[in-house]
Write a protein that holds these residues in place. Sequence first.
Motif: not given
Lengths: 110, 114
Positions: A2, A26, A28, A71
């Motif tokens: 991502e 985005s 994680s 984030k």
Amino acid sequence: GESVGLHLPTLSVQEGDNSIINCAYSNSASDYFIWYKQESGKGPQFIIDIRSNMDKRQGQRVTVLLNKTVKHLSLQIAATQPGDSAVYFCADSDDYKLSFGAGTTVTVRA
Amino acid sequence: AAGVIQSPRHLIKEKRETATLKCYPIPRHDTVYWYQQGPGQDPQFLISFYEKMQSDKGSIPDRFSAQQFSDYHSELNMSSLELGDSALYFCASSSFGGRYNEQFFGPGTRLTVL
């Protein structure tokens, strides 16, 4: 993987003011984040980095803030100078390669 | 201080031709990364090498190949060039292959495919 993205494509700031450039990521799994500055016709230049076990890191005139809960990553430039005019990229990594977000073009007004 | 050297700095090719881009990392750096940056776009990771072995692969077309040599320099070979291959190609290097070691970028090679 991502990508890491920036909120604003352009930012105009008065010389001497502070600049804040934002970035939302985005992935994680990313645990390493870097800010790069790219001037016209040149390669990206490292500004500052931060690992996910930190939420703030300071350099010379620059501060990076990391909010893992939402984030979000930001770069603060103090007392912005004409030489700060450039495109700024955030990048993230969860392994060895970097994933760059879309850049923010910063223009410093005299 | 020595920086990453890339050659050539500019390259103009015709469609379906081949091109070879070279990268000379900072001395004692053993890891090389290749990135492609289209006009107005962010750099996209292509491929990387650590100690002469491919360490990671990104969005590199099958028409492209790369390698790292015994002196740690790297070459990106591009065949059957397409108009869409026109871009800035950056090489970056880092030391010890460490994840948190800073990647130093070269000045880039601007490839134009006509």
